[in-house]
Design a protein around this motif. Structure first.
Motif, PDB file in Angstrom:
ATOM      1  N   GLU A   1       0.836  -1.212   0.000  1.00  0.00           N
ATOM      2  CA  GLU A   1       0.000   0.000   0.000  1.00  0.00           C
ATOM      3  C   GLU A   1       0.871   1.262   0.000  1.00  0.00           C
ATOM      4  OE1 GLU A   1      -2.727  -0.814  -0.850  1.00  0.00           O
ATOM      5  OE2 GLU A   1      -3.938  -1.989   0.528  1.00  0.00           O
TER       6      GLU A   1
ATOM      7  N   GLU B   1     -11.406  -3.428  -0.025  1.00  0.00           N
ATOM      8  CA  GLU B   1     -10.447  -3.863  -1.055  1.00  0.00           C
ATOM      9  C   GLU B   1     -11.185  -4.435  -2.268  1.00  0.00           C
ATOM     10  OE1 GLU B   1      -7.236  -3.515  -1.166  1.00  0.00           O
ATOM     11  OE2 GLU B   1      -6.582  -3.169   0.885  1.00  0.00           O
TER      12      GLU B   1
ATOM     13  N   GLU C   1      -5.062  -5.311  -5.076  1.00  0.00           N
ATOM     14  CA  GLU C   1      -6.144  -5.108  -4.102  1.00  0.00           C
ATOM     15  C   GLU C   1      -7.020  -6.364  -4.011  1.00  0.00           C
ATOM     16  OE1 GLU C   1      -4.938  -2.746  -2.824  1.00  0.00           O
ATOM     17  OE2 GLU C   1      -4.626  -1.037  -4.127  1.00  0.00           O
TER      18      GLU C   1
ATOM     19  N   HIS D   1      -5.353  -8.448  -1.577  1.00  0.00           N
ATOM     20  CA  HIS D   1      -5.545  -7.943  -0.208  1.00  0.00           C
ATOM     21  C   HIS D   1      -6.919  -8.367   0.336  1.00  0.00           C
ATOM     22  CE1 HIS D   1      -2.481  -4.506  -1.108  1.00  0.00           C
ATOM     23  NE2 HIS D   1      -1.930  -5.691  -1.030  1.00  0.00           N
TER      24      HIS D   1
HETATM   25 FE   LIG Z   1      -5.113  -2.867  -0.857  1.00  0.00          FE
END
Ligand SMILES: [Fe+2]
Ligand SMILES: [Fe+2]
Length: 198
Positions: A68, A117, A153, A156
């Motif tokens: 990030e 996310e 993402e 994530h």
């Molecule tokens: Fe992320």
């Protein structure tokens, strides 16, 4: 347009027209996204404080925070390269509303992180589809960056869900995630479109 499958089964699909609205002010869009990446890094480190007794979770969250921060730095560099200025953080009413609905417990914090996310991933994909002809953001390196962000993402979202399952068990997570997916769908649909990912 190729079909897209978000990393979590989101229950409100964003209309494709959203991306055109988001691209109306690319300087504001990138500024907002820089702040989002910064907050995503802080979220990962904050969750690491609560999962710090587990080596696997600590390692995963530190790598996630690192990614990030890398996104944050590269969005900031993009703003500078385009000759733009980082605009002040206008806040994120979508994330704010999700946190308002949550308990203070770790399960909800992990699931909100996973859901944000997943929604980011869906919208980055829509942006990538709409950006191809854009005079500034349509440049090949930016399209590649958007694709990289979208995939990262998605990873994530899976990571936060798996951390929740390791800590609370699959059945508990599935039940609570089911509740959250409805709340998220209600929340995202009430947000006015603006030059921001959400
Ligand atoms: Fe992320
Ligand atoms: Fe990111």
């Amino acid at each position: 347009m190729t079909p897209f499958t978000p990393p979590l089964a989101l229950r409100a699909e964003t209309p494709a027209a959203w991306a055109e609205a988001a691209l109306a002010d690319p300087e504001a869009l990138l500024s907002d996204h820089a702040h989002c990446e910064k907050k995503a890094a802080l979220t990962a480190m904050n969750l690491a404080r609560h999962l710090g007794d587990q080596a696997h979770a600590s390692g995963l969250l530190s790598r996630l925070a690192d990614e990030e921060l890398d996104h944050y730095r590269r969005v900031l560099e993009g703003i500078q390269d385009f000759g733009w200025t980082l605009q002040p953080d206008r806040g994120n009413p979508y994330a704010h509303e999700l946190h308002r609905l949550a308990s203070k417990g770790l399960l909800d914090q992990l699931l909100i992180a996973a859901i944000i996310e997943a929604r980011s991933c869906e919208r980055l994909w829509l942006l990538e589809q709409a950006t191809a002809g854009h005079p500034t953001l349509g440049a090949a390196p930016w399209l590649a960056f958007l694709l990289e962000l979208e995939r990262c993402e998605a990873g994530h979202a899976h990571a936060y869900r798996s951390l929740a399952e390791e800590r609370f068990g699959r059945a508990v997570v599935q039940q609570r995630l089911d509740w959250w997916l409805d709340r998220e769908a209600e929340t995202i649909q009430t947000q006015p479109w603006r030059s921001a990912v959400h």
